[in-house]
Scaffold this motif. Structure first.
Motif, mmCIF file in Angstrom:
data_model
loop_
_atom_site.group_PDB
_atom_site.id
_atom_site.type_symbol
_atom_site.label_atom_id
_atom_site.label_comp_id
_atom_site.label_asym_id
_atom_site.label_seq_id
_atom_site.Cartn_x
_atom_site.Cartn_y
_atom_site.Cartn_z
ATOM 1 N N PRO A 17 0.845 -1.193 0.000
ATOM 2 C CA PRO A 17 0.000 0.000 0.000
ATOM 3 C C PRO A 17 0.886 1.251 0.000
ATOM 4 C CG PRO A 17 -0.013 -1.041 2.154
ATOM 5 C CD PRO A 17 0.728 -1.944 1.221
ATOM 6 N N THR A 18 0.564 2.173 -0.865
ATOM 7 C CA THR A 18 1.365 3.393 -0.934
ATOM 8 C C THR A 18 1.050 4.262 0.267
ATOM 9 O OG1 THR A 18 -0.310 4.453 -2.280
ATOM 10 C CG2 THR A 18 1.497 3.407 -3.450
ATOM 11 N N PRO A 19 2.088 4.641 1.008
ATOM 12 C CA PRO A 19 1.827 5.461 2.181
ATOM 13 C C PRO A 19 1.352 6.845 1.767
ATOM 14 C CG PRO A 19 4.184 5.241 1.823
ATOM 15 C CD PRO A 19 3.491 4.370 0.814
ATOM 16 N N ARG A 20 0.424 7.368 2.512
ATOM 17 C CA ARG A 20 -0.073 8.706 2.213
ATOM 18 C C ARG A 20 0.890 9.708 2.812
ATOM 19 N NH1 ARG A 20 -6.295 9.546 2.447
ATOM 20 N NH2 ARG A 20 -5.619 11.176 1.060
ATOM 21 N N LEU A 21 1.360 10.572 1.981
ATOM 22 C CA LEU A 21 2.268 11.628 2.424
ATOM 23 C C LEU A 21 1.453 12.879 2.674
ATOM 24 C CD1 LEU A 21 4.990 11.001 -0.271
ATOM 25 C CD2 LEU A 21 5.003 10.224 2.086
ATOM 26 N N HIS A 22 1.971 13.755 3.508
ATOM 27 C CA HIS A 22 1.305 15.017 3.780
ATOM 28 C C HIS A 22 2.271 16.144 3.461
ATOM 29 C CE1 HIS A 22 -2.272 13.332 5.707
ATOM 30 N NE2 HIS A 22 -1.444 12.384 6.107
ATOM 31 N N CYS A 23 1.785 17.135 2.746
ATOM 32 C CA CYS A 23 2.597 18.263 2.302
ATOM 33 C C CYS A 23 3.083 19.062 3.515
ATOM 34 C CB CYS A 23 1.761 19.149 1.377
ATOM 35 S SG CYS A 23 2.666 20.564 0.722
ATOM 36 N N ALA A 24 4.370 19.425 3.525
ATOM 37 C CA ALA A 24 4.947 20.208 4.614
ATOM 38 C C ALA A 24 4.514 21.661 4.546
ATOM 39 C CB ALA A 24 6.468 20.117 4.564
ATOM 40 N N CYS A 25 3.916 22.076 3.446
ATOM 41 C CA CYS A 25 3.466 23.461 3.284
ATOM 42 C C CYS A 25 1.997 23.611 3.663
ATOM 43 C CB CYS A 25 3.696 23.916 1.851
ATOM 44 S SG CYS A 25 3.117 25.579 1.483
ATOM 45 N N CYS A 26 1.134 22.875 2.991
ATOM 46 C CA CYS A 26 -0.307 23.061 3.182
ATOM 47 C C CYS A 26 -0.960 21.941 3.989
ATOM 48 C CB CYS A 26 -0.999 23.183 1.833
ATOM 49 S SG CYS A 26 -0.886 21.697 0.813
ATOM 50 N N GLY A 27 -0.257 20.821 4.195
ATOM 51 C CA GLY A 27 -0.787 19.727 4.994
ATOM 52 C C GLY A 27 -1.713 18.775 4.256
ATOM 53 N N ARG A 28 -1.943 19.015 2.959
ATOM 54 C CA ARG A 28 -2.821 18.137 2.187
ATOM 55 C C ARG A 28 -2.170 16.779 1.956
ATOM 56 N NH1 ARG A 28 -4.009 21.427 -2.956
ATOM 57 N NH2 ARG A 28 -3.372 23.216 -1.803
ATOM 58 N N PRO A 29 -2.941 15.708 2.017
ATOM 59 C CA PRO A 29 -2.375 14.399 1.691
ATOM 60 C C PRO A 29 -2.151 14.276 0.188
ATOM 61 C CG PRO A 29 -4.697 14.189 2.242
ATOM 62 C CD PRO A 29 -4.326 15.618 2.469
ATOM 63 N N PHE A 30 -1.081 13.586 -0.183
ATOM 64 C CA PHE A 30 -0.815 13.359 -1.603
ATOM 65 C C PHE A 30 -0.106 12.033 -1.764
ATOM 66 C CE2 PHE A 30 3.003 15.390 -0.090
ATOM 67 C CZ PHE A 30 4.039 14.849 -0.829
ATOM 68 N N VAL A 31 -0.111 11.523 -2.980
ATOM 69 C CA VAL A 31 0.511 10.236 -3.298
ATOM 70 C C VAL A 31 1.794 10.510 -4.055
ATOM 71 C CG1 VAL A 31 0.219 8.058 -4.526
ATOM 72 C CG2 VAL A 31 -1.732 9.120 -3.401
ATOM 73 N N MET A 51 7.333 27.650 -0.092
ATOM 74 C CA MET A 51 8.276 27.359 0.987
ATOM 75 C C MET A 51 9.629 28.014 0.743
ATOM 76 S SD MET A 51 6.624 25.984 3.305
ATOM 77 C CE MET A 51 7.843 25.378 4.442
ATOM 78 N N ARG A 52 10.056 28.132 -0.517
ATOM 79 C CA ARG A 52 11.302 28.863 -0.798
ATOM 80 C C ARG A 52 11.158 30.327 -0.393
ATOM 81 N NH1 ARG A 52 11.957 25.659 -5.621
ATOM 82 N NH2 ARG A 52 10.680 27.167 -6.697
ATOM 83 N N ILE A 53 9.994 30.917 -0.687
ATOM 84 C CA ILE A 53 9.750 32.310 -0.315
ATOM 85 C C ILE A 53 9.752 32.449 1.206
ATOM 86 C CG2 ILE A 53 8.010 34.140 -0.304
ATOM 87 C CD1 ILE A 53 7.199 33.103 -3.135
ATOM 88 N N ARG A 54 9.048 31.560 1.887
ATOM 89 C CA ARG A 54 9.007 31.615 3.350
ATOM 90 C C ARG A 54 10.388 31.466 3.949
ATOM 91 N NH1 ARG A 54 3.896 27.768 4.994
ATOM 92 N NH2 ARG A 54 2.320 28.926 3.864
ATOM 93 N N GLN A 55 11.186 30.540 3.409
ATOM 94 C CA GLN A 55 12.530 30.325 3.937
ATOM 95 C C GLN A 55 13.388 31.572 3.746
ATOM 96 O OE1 GLN A 55 14.614 27.086 2.106
ATOM 97 N NE2 GLN A 55 15.944 26.806 3.870
ATOM 98 N N ARG A 56 13.251 32.221 2.597
ATOM 99 C CA ARG A 56 14.023 33.435 2.348
ATOM 100 C C ARG A 56 13.610 34.547 3.314
ATOM 101 N NH1 ARG A 56 12.927 34.450 -2.994
ATOM 102 N NH2 ARG A 56 11.297 35.911 -2.443
ATOM 103 N N VAL A 57 12.312 34.703 3.549
ATOM 104 C CA VAL A 57 11.828 35.737 4.465
ATOM 105 C C VAL A 57 12.267 35.430 5.891
ATOM 106 C CG1 VAL A 57 9.746 36.747 5.460
ATOM 107 C CG2 VAL A 57 9.907 36.435 3.001
ATOM 108 N N TRP A 58 12.119 34.166 6.315
ATOM 109 C CA TRP A 58 12.499 33.804 7.677
ATOM 110 C C TRP A 58 13.989 33.991 7.903
ATOM 111 C CZ3 TRP A 58 9.471 28.617 7.388
ATOM 112 C CH2 TRP A 58 8.119 28.860 7.631
#
Length: 83
Positions: A17-31, A51-58
């Motif tokens: 079974p393919t594990p369901r991953l969750h996006c580190a940005c929006c939290g949506r599950p994806f395959v 996330m690149r934009i957020r990392q640059r700002v942070w």
């Protein structure tokens, strides 16, 4: 043509079974689209860009720079010296 003494039984590989991953940005599950390479962190190119934009700002905020990992005590609290 000689006949083999036993026929090689080819069984289909069990599909895991393919594990369901969750996006580190929006939290949506994806395959995961491919089993090759590292596991993706983000569900889409938009999330990668965000996330690149957020990392640059942070990283431009004081105290959050990536190279600034040393913990510094506040200057108003002096270190006790043995006398």
């Amino acid at each position: 043509m000689p006949t083999p003494t036993h026929a090689r039984m080819t069984q289909p590989r069990p599909t895991l079974p393919t594990p369901r991953l969750h996006c580190a940005c929006c939290g949506r599950p994806f395959v995961r689209s491919s089993s090759r390479g590292p596991v993706p962190l983000y569900c889409s190119a938009d999330c990668r860009t965000q996330m690149r934009i957020r990392q640059r700002v942070w990283s431009n905020r004081p105290g959050y720079a990536a190279g600034n990992t040393a913990i510094r005590p506040e200057p108003r609290f002096g270190t006790a010296h043995a006398s």
